[in-house]
Design an enzyme around this catalytic site. Sequence first.
Site, short mmCIF file in Angstrom:
data_model
loop_
_atom_site.label_atom_id
_atom_site.label_comp_id
_atom_site.label_asym_id
_atom_site.label_seq_id
_atom_site.Cartn_x
_atom_site.Cartn_y
_atom_site.Cartn_z
N ASP A 1 -0.77 -14.07 -9.15
CA ASP A 1 0.27 -13.83 -8.25
C ASP A 1 0.00 -14.22 -6.94
OD1 ASP A 1 -1.74 -11.89 -7.60
OD2 ASP A 1 -0.41 -10.30 -8.55
N ASN B 1 -0.48 2.54 -9.04
CA ASN B 1 0.80 2.82 -9.77
C ASN B 1 0.95 2.03 -11.22
OD1 ASN B 1 1.19 0.14 -9.40
ND2 ASN B 1 3.08 0.24 -8.09
N HIS C 1 0.29 -1.22 -12.00
CA HIS C 1 0.92 -2.34 -12.21
C HIS C 1 -0.31 -3.35 -12.63
CE1 HIS C 1 -0.05 -3.45 -7.75
NE2 HIS C 1 -1.06 -3.71 -8.38
N GLU D 1 5.52 -4.26 -11.06
CA GLU D 1 5.79 -2.95 -10.72
C GLU D 1 6.26 -2.20 -11.69
OE1 GLU D 1 3.96 -2.41 -8.16
OE2 GLU D 1 4.52 -3.16 -6.41
P1 PGA Z 1 -7.37 -3.72 -5.86
O1 PGA Z 1 -5.77 -4.33 -6.44
O2 PGA Z 1 -8.45 -4.63 -6.69
O3 PGA Z 1 -7.30 -4.43 -4.25
O4 PGA Z 1 -7.42 -2.40 -6.06
C1 PGA Z 1 -5.78 -4.17 -7.91
C2 PGA Z 1 -4.29 -4.48 -8.02
O5 PGA Z 1 -3.51 -4.02 -7.55
O6 PGA Z 1 -4.13 -5.13 -9.09
#
Ligand code: PGA
Length: 245
Positions: free
Chosen positions: A68, A138, A140, A145
């Site tokens: 992404d 959450n 994702h 999302e």
């Molecule tokens: P993070 O993000 O490694 O910064 O916790 C993980 C994600 O949102 O997939």
Amino acid sequence: MVRIINLESKKKASFYAAVEVIKQIDLKKDSVLGLATGGTMLDLYEQLNDLLKLNNMDLSKVKTFNLDEYIHLSVNHDQSYKTYMYHNFLKFNDTFNEKNFFIPNGNAEDLNSEVRRYEGLIENNGPINLQILGIGENGHIGFNEPGTSFSSRTHIIELENSTIKANSRYFNDIEEVPSQAITMGISTILKAEKIILLAFGENKRSALNKLMTGEIDESLPASILNQHSNVEVLVDNEALGIAKI
Ligand code: PGA
């Protein structure tokens, strides 16, 4: 069901994942890797870069596709995922051909054609042999999302407030965090032959617990991984809720 592997610490789990990447490249010099960003991945890249160097690995035929990228954040911004990849992977690996590095362009003039272009690139160069994933608080995966269709392909997504808040720790001000991103879709991710998801820390526990019930529901995007035949979920004690001794 996904296989949960508790490696106790972020460091050990990242090492395990780095070795899996090395094994994949060893097996197939022209491997296609799906790569992720975020705080979770920092140790993985550090250990992977060391192992690649130590083993004199040739990356000239390896292709990488990032999950992404933010929309309308300058590529030179220190929080763009392109910049992240430069600082954590590209600049350490001389044999890697930057022409084989792919990431969505969040500043494309026509974002709708950009998502189609990126999906097409993955389709033409795929399948991704090994996809690395993180998980959001959450649930994702990529920036898909909760509520994203399991059949989604690469698309534009509105980030949830909880994601913006979680990612604001990397920015000077929450107002700077983009509200949109381009992300590989869930069906795009599922086409990978093998998936390794890393989940570290207490703030991932709730999402991980839901994933481990085996119930598949679009309210938890990661839950679809229970339907994939080759997924390893690497966790530390904190994510599992095991107290440190
Ligand atoms: P993070 O993000 O490694 O910064 O916790 C993980 C994600 O949102 O997939």
